[in-house]
Scaffold this active site. Structure first.
Site, short mmCIF file in Angstrom:
data_model
loop_
_atom_site.label_atom_id
_atom_site.label_comp_id
_atom_site.label_asym_id
_atom_site.label_seq_id
_atom_site.Cartn_x
_atom_site.Cartn_y
_atom_site.Cartn_z
N GLY A 206 16.40 2.46 -4.22
CA GLY A 206 15.14 3.18 -4.44
C GLY A 206 14.07 2.65 -3.51
CG ASN A 207 11.07 4.73 -2.13
OD1 ASN A 207 10.02 4.98 -2.71
ND2 ASN A 207 11.94 5.68 -1.79
NE ARG A 208 8.25 -3.21 -2.34
CZ ARG A 208 8.69 -4.16 -3.18
NH1 ARG A 208 8.38 -4.10 -4.45
NH2 ARG A 208 9.42 -5.16 -2.73
#
Ligand code: CTP
Length: 399
Positions: A206-208
């Site tokens: 995922g990412n932030r």
């Protein structure tokens, strides 16, 4: 948005009356001329001086004793629209039955032919009562527009349906009812949030991204009268409850399908989502075990959603985002490579900018490479300025 519009705000007696002060302020800020009418019970919850100070004129409280021999008909004729917020069960019942008992219900009755928006607020039991539901059905059949109620915290610590719609949602409903938002008639597609690509049933890449920027763009468009579809991997904007059609997705592939199937029918697409560029080629069907040793994860590229929309014909006015760390030089090349009408670039590593923050510092990049740095501002302000710019570019209207 409501410039020059004459709005009568009717306030009846529920605890949500305190929110009518915010609503009045938002109407005034939106350019409307606002006059108010209160029931006697409303004055128990909200000071008449508060509304007078916000709107510049004293609320109408009584039909008798003033200079005007017919204040209700004059007020009703003056109005371009009437908003009743909060509308209590008793006020809904009076309006549904056509009973002109107090200054508020009499004004609404006299406003026949003028659009009226009702924002109910009451306890869940009162909302659920067959009498209230009958009244609501009658009101809708008579052409009244209702906004809310929402589900949430109620007076006395209770919880459930009955909470008045938030002022922003009421203004948006009013703008929509009057067809007066500067984006009225626009179909807008927005993407937000970061995608999740499964490694196994438990873990993902995922990412932030928090989705706050994309959600703010969707909220701003809806508040300005656009019909908005939000394709998102995060919970949709809470609290505001605007009329936004939400499509929930998790992976880049799902987001691609959701965006591509709707983009052809949209006037504008703003793709603010942080889409994973790579995904595990062959996600494990069962949880990877520590005891099996360090796994090697083979990756494959995901579809480029933005480029897919850019290649459509006809295609919507297309706005992309570029998350960079450090220099924005790469973003200029990206604007050209991606074939967008506008690219919004930000340095996500910078303080106050990027993932999870309430603020953002972006630069606008035109297809010819011109860069326009905007200062640090709230994400909602970025969103509104972005819609100002998109409107100007699409319509050639500088205002
Ligand atoms: N984007 C997309 N599909 C992808 C990856 C990105 O539609 N698979 C979109 C994003 O929604 C954003 C824009 O492309 O509007 C730019 O995303 P960004 O991650 O900054 O660019 P990349 O194309 O991934 O380029 P790079 O990895 O080289 O920075």
């Amino acid at each position: 948005m409501l410039t020059g519009r004459r709005i009568v705000l009717g306030v009846s007696g529920g605890v949500a009356a305190y929110k009518a002060a915010y609503l009045a302020r938002r109407l005034v800020e939106g350019g409307a001329e606002v006059r108010t009418v209160m029931t006697a019970a409303a004055t128990e919850f909200l000071g008449t001086q508060t509304l007078a100070a916000i709107t510049g004129s004293a609320p109408l409280l009584d039909l008798f004793g003033g200079d005007d021999p017919s204040p209700h008909t004059n007020l009703a004729r003056w109005a371009d629209a009437v908003v009743v917020a909060p509308a209590t069960a008793a006020t809904l019942a009076r309006i549904a039955a056509g009973m002109s008992e107090d200054a508020l219900s009499t004004t609404v009755l006299a406003a026949w032919g003028t659009p009226v928006l009702l924002a109910p607020a009451m306890h869940t039991e009162m909302w659920d009562h067959p009498a209230t539901q009958r009244n609501v059905a009658t009101l809708e059949a008579d052409g009244y527009t209702l906004v809310g109620p929402e589900s949430g915290a109620l007076a006395g610590g209770d919880e459930g349906p009955g909470r008045m719609a938030e002022p922003e949602a009421i203004v948006a409903a009013l703008v929509r009812m009057l067809g007066s938002g500067d984006l009225a008639g626009w179909r807008v597609l927005v993407s937000s949030g970061g995608t999740r690509e499964a490694i196994d049933p438990v873990r993902y890449i995922g990412n932030r991204s928090s989705g706050k920027m994309g959600n703010a763009i969707a909220v701003a468009a809806a508040a300005r009268g656009a019909a908005v579809t939000l394709v998102t991997s995060v919970p949709p904007p809470a609290g505001e409850r605007l009329p936004i059609d939400v499509v929930s997705v998790e992976t880049a592939q799902q987001m691609a399908q959701a965006v591509w199937s709707r983009a052809g029918d949209s006037h504008v697409a703003v793709l603010a989502a942080a889409v994973a560029d790579f995904r595990p080629r062959d996600p494990a069907g069962t949880k990877l075990r520590r005891t099996d040793g360090t796994p090697a994860i083979d990756l494959e590229p995901t579809p480029d959603i933005l480029q897919g929309v850019a290649a459509m014909s006809p295609r919507p006015f297309l706005v992309g985002f570029a998350a960079e760390t450090g220099s924005l030089d790469e973003a200029v090349a990206k604007a050209q490579r991606k074939g967008v009408d506008l690219l919004v670039a930000n340095d996500v590593a910078k303080e106050g900018s990027g993932f999870g923050t309430e603020t953002n510092e972006v630069s606008l990049i035109m297809p010819d490479g011109t860069t326009e740095p905007w200062g640090l501002m709230s994400k909602r302000e970025v969103a509104d300025r972005l819609w100002d710019r998109i409107r100007k570019m699409r319509t050639g209207d500088p205002h």
